[in-house]
Motif scaffolding. Sequence first.
Motif, mmCIF file in Angstrom:
data_model
loop_
_atom_site.group_PDB
_atom_site.id
_atom_site.type_symbol
_atom_site.label_atom_id
_atom_site.label_comp_id
_atom_site.label_asym_id
_atom_site.label_seq_id
_atom_site.Cartn_x
_atom_site.Cartn_y
_atom_site.Cartn_z
ATOM 1 N N ASP A 214 -32.932 -1.776 23.232
ATOM 2 C CA ASP A 214 -31.797 -1.630 22.309
ATOM 3 C C ASP A 214 -32.143 -2.166 20.931
ATOM 4 O OD1 ASP A 214 -30.354 -0.559 24.309
ATOM 5 O OD2 ASP A 214 -28.949 -2.229 24.569
ATOM 6 N N LYS B 114 -31.237 -4.125 17.765
ATOM 7 C CA LYS B 114 -30.296 -5.218 17.522
ATOM 8 C C LYS B 114 -30.183 -5.569 16.042
ATOM 9 C CE LYS B 114 -28.902 -6.505 21.643
ATOM 10 N NZ LYS B 114 -27.495 -6.488 22.000
ATOM 11 N N ASP B 115 -31.222 -5.268 15.273
ATOM 12 C CA ASP B 115 -31.204 -5.683 13.874
ATOM 13 C C ASP B 115 -30.569 -4.604 13.009
ATOM 14 O OD1 ASP B 115 -32.352 -7.924 14.737
ATOM 15 O OD2 ASP B 115 -34.321 -7.601 13.861
ATOM 16 N N SER C 52 -35.755 -4.013 16.580
ATOM 17 C CA SER C 52 -35.684 -5.375 17.125
ATOM 18 C C SER C 52 -37.044 -6.073 17.031
ATOM 19 C CB SER C 52 -35.221 -5.315 18.577
ATOM 20 O OG SER C 52 -33.911 -4.769 18.632
ATOM 21 N N ASP D 163 -34.054 -10.446 21.263
ATOM 22 C CA ASP D 163 -34.460 -10.053 19.918
ATOM 23 C C ASP D 163 -34.489 -11.328 19.082
ATOM 24 O OD1 ASP D 163 -34.743 -8.895 17.380
ATOM 25 O OD2 ASP D 163 -32.563 -8.735 17.154
ATOM 26 N N ASP E 249 -30.765 -12.695 19.812
ATOM 27 C CA ASP E 249 -29.822 -11.785 20.472
ATOM 28 C C ASP E 249 -30.339 -11.394 21.856
ATOM 29 O OD1 ASP E 249 -28.163 -11.633 18.194
ATOM 30 O OD2 ASP E 249 -29.558 -10.215 17.272
ATOM 31 N N ILE F 68 -30.920 -8.944 24.728
ATOM 32 C CA ILE F 68 -30.982 -7.483 24.910
ATOM 33 C C ILE F 68 -30.634 -7.129 26.357
ATOM 34 C CG2 ILE F 68 -32.512 -5.465 24.897
ATOM 35 C CD1 ILE F 68 -34.051 -6.746 22.575
ATOM 36 N N ASN G 162 -27.962 -5.070 30.611
ATOM 37 C CA ASN G 162 -27.095 -6.014 29.922
ATOM 38 C C ASN G 162 -25.729 -5.970 30.601
ATOM 39 O OD1 ASN G 162 -25.313 -7.297 28.161
ATOM 40 N ND2 ASN G 162 -26.559 -6.778 26.373
ATOM 41 N N SER H 21 -30.755 -0.905 28.882
ATOM 42 C CA SER H 21 -31.084 -1.297 27.505
ATOM 43 C C SER H 21 -32.572 -1.162 27.254
ATOM 44 C CB SER H 21 -30.627 -2.738 27.255
ATOM 45 O OG SER H 21 -29.223 -2.799 27.309
#
Length: 469
Positions: A139, A141-142, A147, A204, A212, A214, A238, A251
């Motif tokens: 996934d 995240k940023d 990520s 992440d 974060d 994931i 997740n 994810s």
Amino acid sequence: TGSVPGTKVELTVSCRNLLDMDTFSKSDPVVVLFVQGSGSSEWKEFGRTEVIDNTLNPDFVRKFVLDYYFEEKQNLRFDDFLGQAFVALGEVIGSQRGRLERALTGVPGKRCGTILLLAEELSNCRDIVTMQLCANKLDKKDFFGKSDPFLVFYRSNEDGTFTICHKTEVVKNTLNPVWQPFTIPVRALCNGDYDRTVKIDVYDWDRDGSHDFIGEFATSYRELSRAQSQFTVYEVLNPRKKCKKKKYVNSGTVTLLSFSVESEFTFVDYIRGGTQLNFTVAIDFTASNGMPSHPTSLHYASPYQLSAYALALKAVGEIIQDYDSDKLFPAYGFGAKIPPDGKISHQFNNNMDNPSCAGIEGVLESYLQSLRTVQLYGPTNFAPVINQVAGTAAQVTDGSQYHVLLIITDGVISDMLQTKEAIVTASALPMSIIIVGVGPAEFEAMEELDGDEVRVSSRGRYAERDIVQ
């Protein structure tokens, strides 16, 4: 009952609610363990955890492995940058489920947080695993980039809780990272219980320490080890997303690319397996030691006590001779002019054809005999005797023979470049070198040869292992 010798206990350290000392970001904690010697009040540093950036609730990966003696009070002190806690090892082991929480004290009138200690007896399993993992379609995240993923490994405890045991490096700006291979002892991963759950979290990385989550997946040592014959793919899940979204699949996935196991053998394993130690002595006969007949000389033996050289020889030799079955020790001198023609030699012995002496007593006799017959001179060259022993060590490399060279010297080495070259070459052979410095000279060069901080190197080649102590 008296403890079983060799009961090893692993301590895992976490802290909670540390005081925040940094103005702009959270603190960067590290914990230092001090141990009190038995029967003394003195505290000695035993080791320290890694530093974790930007957190007031660190879970440290680096463990402390201590020998546990049931019948002794083993006092421990844990210091962080603000507080400290005192505990006895027995308290941690005796506490419920081997978990102890203590308040950190240090700043008057303020709560400095708490330290959590978890003790687990280590199994005797000595296997070491090397594995490599990669991930696909993690996934994002940023907000701006992709990520920056890293993995965190946890082993499960008997009470269903988890202990962190490894963190991979961070791979920047990708949803398909390939992490470097890493090596971990099996007992760190599952403490020798192959079916115990190993949980792996995917995060992440964020600069401010609020990484974060994931997703996660679970496996076991047994399941990981099947990957020797096939790739194993894990779905990263997740739980929060899974509850929220009906169509949620995963994810991303993590693939185990390789997995191999080696056994690590100890010194005792080798000795029990029949490895013979061969002990060789080399003694410094250079003029800087002072005239042997003079009381200020390091070679001076009074009627009442041994010389500095003889003391060093006895101290090391008497321990090593127990492991050498034939008790015949080749003994050499270096840095002297030898009879009959006064040639300088860097590896001479008294009985020209056979340098071997019977026991440490024989080595001492040979040493005293040389003092009476040679002329102390120079320079201080180590390379010839190192190469001499290396030549012998190179003849048998099947693990049945191991060579230890003891060099006793008063300090400054003249042939540093050649000595480094000799050590780098010898580092691939079954041999070790013990250097004992006697007298008041500067020993900086010796420190450099003992590659604890920086591996010894010569002309761009590095020593394969640290063979000098």
